[in-house]
Structures are given as C-alpha cells and as structure tokens.
Design a protein around this motif. Structure first.
Motif, short mmCIF file in Angstrom:
data_model
loop_
_atom_site.label_atom_id
_atom_site.label_comp_id
_atom_site.label_asym_id
_atom_site.label_seq_id
_atom_site.Cartn_x
_atom_site.Cartn_y
_atom_site.Cartn_z
N UNK A 17 33.61 44.90 26.96
CA UNK A 17 34.20 43.75 27.65
C UNK A 17 35.25 44.16 28.68
N UNK A 18 36.17 45.09 28.37
CA UNK A 18 37.12 45.45 29.43
C UNK A 18 36.43 46.00 30.67
N UNK A 19 35.34 46.77 30.50
CA UNK A 19 34.60 47.25 31.68
C UNK A 19 34.03 46.08 32.46
N UNK A 20 33.50 45.12 31.73
CA UNK A 20 32.88 43.97 32.40
C UNK A 20 33.93 43.16 33.15
N UNK A 21 35.14 43.03 32.54
CA UNK A 21 36.20 42.28 33.22
C UNK A 21 36.54 42.96 34.54
N UNK A 22 36.61 44.29 34.50
CA UNK A 22 36.96 45.00 35.73
C UNK A 22 35.86 44.89 36.77
N UNK A 23 34.59 44.88 36.30
CA UNK A 23 33.48 44.76 37.25
C UNK A 23 33.48 43.40 37.91
N UNK A 24 33.72 42.34 37.09
CA UNK A 24 33.62 40.99 37.64
C UNK A 24 34.87 40.62 38.42
N UNK A 25 36.04 41.01 37.88
CA UNK A 25 37.28 40.56 38.50
C UNK A 25 37.98 41.66 39.28
N UNK A 26 37.32 42.80 39.37
CA UNK A 26 37.98 43.95 39.99
C UNK A 26 38.38 43.68 41.42
#
Lengths: 251, 242
Positions: free
Chosen positions: A128-137
């Motif tokens: 999930x932290x990776x996904x947060x960075x991908x989506x909201x990066x």
C-alpha cells in the motif's frame, strides 16, 4: 494469525468523491502490485449532482479478474453520515463496517485506508505505501498522506461494528404459484415476471388472466394467474415468456 | 420447483435486464438451449455490441465480451483466430449489423470467416429511444422519422458470402424455429464456414404497442423479411465433406 480469504469485496463511500476514488485506485494498484487480480469501478450515477460517491474494489486470490461490482460488501468504509443510508443494500450481517463519519482526522481517506489495511493480509497490505506513492506521487502533502496512513494502521478495534439494524431482505426467489389437475401442472414464478402480457396474449384458449393478489417484480403490476380448467397444457406460455416465469409440466 | 432454465443460464442475473416483453431474452434462451443440446457450453463465447444486445453481458454462463458499435463481428473473428476450437457467436442488432457494422459483416461473409452472426432485428435503435434503423418498415413511425425503405440484410449478405455458408431468418414467436437454424449455423461453424441467423424481434417499449399490436407488427415484418433458409451448404447437414 490473520485468516487469508479468497476474495475481498470492499466498498468505500463518502461525499466529495475524489478522496473516495483515490482510495479505490490505491487499492487497485496495491492488488496489482501484490499479484492478486483486482478490479475497481466508481459508481456512475447521480454522484456528480451532489450524491454520495461509491467505489467498488474486488481483490481475488485466484487468477481471474471479476466484474468489480458486487451484491454484498465484506468491508465498508464510511466517510460521511449520509453515505450509510446510500449503501444499505450492499450490506448484510457479515459486513465489517468502519464508520469514520465523526472522525476529526485528516486526510480522512488515509486513516480509513490504514484501518482497512490492518484487516487485509500482509502480502497485500505491504504494497500500500508503494501504491500511495504511485498514485499520489509528486503532489504536495505526500508525507502527510503516508504518516496518516501509518496512524490508521494502528487504530484500535473499536471502530468496527456489524450492523444489527438492517432492513429485512425479503427473498422472493422462493415464490412459486402452482395450479394442477390430473393431466398437467402449471407453475408461475412472480419474481421473474415483468407484467408484459405476452403469455396472456399467446395462450390459445385464454386460460391466463391478471391476478388480483400476486404482484410481479413491479410492486404495482400484477403477475398472471391460470384457470387450470381451461388450460390445455400446450406450454406456449412457457415458450413465449421472455423470462421463463412460467413452467408447464405434463403428468 | 424451479423455473425451466437452460443449463447455460446464469441464474443469479435473472430476472434479466431486458424490458418487459423484449425479444432478446427469447433469442438468448434459444441459444442457451441449443448450446445445452450440443454440450458446447465449455467452448462457447458471446460477443456483444452497443445497444440493447449489451444487456446480455451477464445473461449466459459463458465468456461474454462487448465492444464498440459495429465492431462486434471483427472482434469475434479475432477471438476465433486466437481460439479456433471455440464456438463464437457475434450477437448484434439491426443497427450494429446493417448500418455501422455493415462493412465488417460483408467482408466477414465474403472471406467466409468461421463465425456465427446472430442479428436481432427489431427495426429500430431501441437503446437510444427508438430511432430509424436500416430495417424500419415503410411508414413505420420512429423517434426520428417515418420509415422509407428497409434493407433486407440477410439477403444482401448472402450475395457476398460463399456458397457453403448458412444464412437464415427466424422469428421470436417460434423459438423452435430459432433453435433449428442455430443448430445448423453451429454445424456450419464447426466446418469452418460462415453462418448468419437473422431473428425478427419485438420492442413493445419503443414501438409503444400492447401485446396484440406487437405481434401484429411482427406478422407485418415477416412480409418484408421472409422467414426461412436463404443459403446453406447441404453437405454440412449430411456430413459429407469435400
């Protein structure tokens, strides 16, 4: 030791919409990163006119992507009080509800995501932290998003509840009206009938008439009823019904 | 007692999404019963179009996909090339087959692509409100204008198709006739031939007709679009193969 389920059906709901759909997109990206076939869809309806926004996410363990909408949610995240009434038809007594509508935490969607992540298996939640960075990066506030998510992971169990006040779902799929004599049996299934009148028209002996007791799927339209003495057992009503709401069996 | 559902029905999606009195479920039920009879549920697939045909997305328990308007047939051909052993049914309406998809359909027929096209003809564009379509009858009122000159699509396709394809027309008031022609169409697909079955259907919602008027109009449609087999390869029925 958390029990890993085969499928996770998650419904996220709230007002405004972008925050809700962001959670949906993050969960979708998480599922893909973890190798679980995942699908997500927003609800397309009156949301843009001030309605409540819905996001459906479906994570499956085996390798087939399924249509993202479901009948009953396993997990429900609520961000505003109005959303609870909107999603009542997607709940049953097994749905785990995380009601954050009174929470003062912000960003609210990250707290909800964190709380949900504590329920998901580690093999999914670790992405999930990776996904947060991908989506909201690249957007301002990235650090706030991540720290709020971590905070949500550690929230206590008191924010879950199971709904005991759901309206009683009446299952009409067991309804069948039977009329029989020694030669034939005639069954009508009102939960399939749409009151189109084709069977009444096609019956060669006009044995079918509109009931004054039984409704079709529309609660102001009648289902048909048979006069078994006139019925010849030809089965034309069964053949001409688009929904197979009639069944004729010759004895 | 359970309803008389075919085995390849998806029971959880019933009652279906079609309007009351629609002809589509009757066509799909006949298709389901034919699939059951030939026991090909495991290798059948359904290709859908835009319009009311897309409401069949969850109707049968076979893989179903949907694409742009008029591109159902090329997508079905692509599927068949990837899975030659599968039985593919391209399920289109009269608009998707004889208007926007006509070029694709004519060339699929011309090449003799081994697919089965099922055209559900209700003389209008129903999903969008009942506009004029290629098969609207003369003076038939529609949402846009009265009909002028209908196109006999199945006859047109039979001019382009090779002699060994199967082209026929049935009607929803005779589901046994639909099953008979679908059976022959599938036999042709098994022999890698093109097949098309046009089925005259009804739309009481957009026609704004009661059942008696609906079926009276269907009888009128049969005069412009005669039922029967338009083209077939007799060798497919006897089993002879050159």
């Amino acid at each position: 030791m958390k029990n890993i389920k085969q499928e996770y059906k998650i419904l996220i709901t709230g007002e405004g919409g972008q925050g809700i759909q962001t959670v949906g997109k993050i969960l979708l990206r998480t599922g893909i990163l973890s190798g679980w076939p995942t699908s997500y869809i927003p609800n397309f309806g009156v949301e843009q006119r001030g309605g409540v926004s819905l996001a459906f996410v479906r994570l499956k363990k085996n390798n087939s992507i399924d249509y993202p909408k479901f009948l009953t949610a396993d997990y429900l995240l609520i961000a505003c009080a109005r959303a609870r009434r909107r999603v009542i038809k997607y709940l049953d007594h097994q749905t785990k509800i995380f009601n954050f509508s009174r929470s003062q935490e912000r960003p609210l969607n990250m707290i909800m995501l964190g709380r949900l992540a504590a329920e998901l298996p580690e093999e999914i939640a670790k992405y999930i932290p990776n996904a947060i960075q991908l989506i909201l990066g690249g957007k301002p506030g990235m650090v706030t998003n991540l720290t709020t998510y971590q905070k949500g992971l550690n929230f206590k169990n008191s924010s879950i509840f199971y709904d005991r006040h759901l309206p009683i779902k009446i299952d009409r799929r067991q309804e069948v009206n039977r009329a029989a004599d020694k030669n034939k049996e005639h069954y009508i299934f009102p939960w399939l009938c749409k009151s189109c009148g084709t069977c009444l028209y096609r019956c060669p002996v006009k044995a079918l008439h509109w009931s004054n007791k039984v409704y079709s799927i529309f609660n102001n339209q009648p289902a048909p009823e048979v006069d078994i003495k006139k019925c010849q057992g030809c089965g034309l009503c069964q053949k001409s019904c688009p929904e197979r709401a009639i069944r004729v069996i010759l004895s | 007692m359970t309803p008389a559902f075919p085995k390849s029905y998806k029971i959880s999606s019933k009652p279906s999404l079609f309007c009351p009195g629609c002809g589509h479920p009757l066509v799909l039920t006949s298709l389901a019963e034919t699939i059951d009879q030939l026991k090909i549920q495991g290798k059948s697939a359904l290709s859908l179009d835009i319009g009311c045909s897309l409401l069949a997305w969850d109707f049968l328990d076979i893989p179903t996909f949907q694409t742009h308007h008029g591109r159902t047939i090329p997508t079905a051909i692509g599927f068949k090339i990837a899975r030659p052993a599968a039985m593919i049914f391209a399920y289109v309406g009269d608009g998707g087959a004889y208007a926007i998809g006509l070029q694709s359909l004519l060339y699929a027929a011309h090449r003799g692509d081994p697919i089965t096209v099922i055209v559900v003809n209700n003389t209008i564009y129903a999903m969008t409100g009942g506009q004029l379509s290629p098969t609207t009858l003369p003076q038939q009122p529609t949402d846009t204008m009265d009909g002028i000159s209908p196109l006999q699509g199945a006859e047109l396709v039979s001019r382009a198709a090779p002699a060994n394809s199967f082209i026929a027309r049935a009607s929803i008031d005779d589901p046994d006739g639909i099953k008979k022609y679908l059976l022959q169409a599938i036999h042709h697909q098994k022999k890698n031939r093109f097949s098309l079955v046009e089925i005259l259907s009804v739309c009481p919602i957009n026609w704004q007709t009661k059942p008696s008027e609906t079926f009276a109009f269907l009888e009128k449609m049969k005069k412009t679009f005669p039922l029967g087999i338009i083209n077939r390869d007799l060798r497919c029925e006897t089993g002879d193969e050159k």
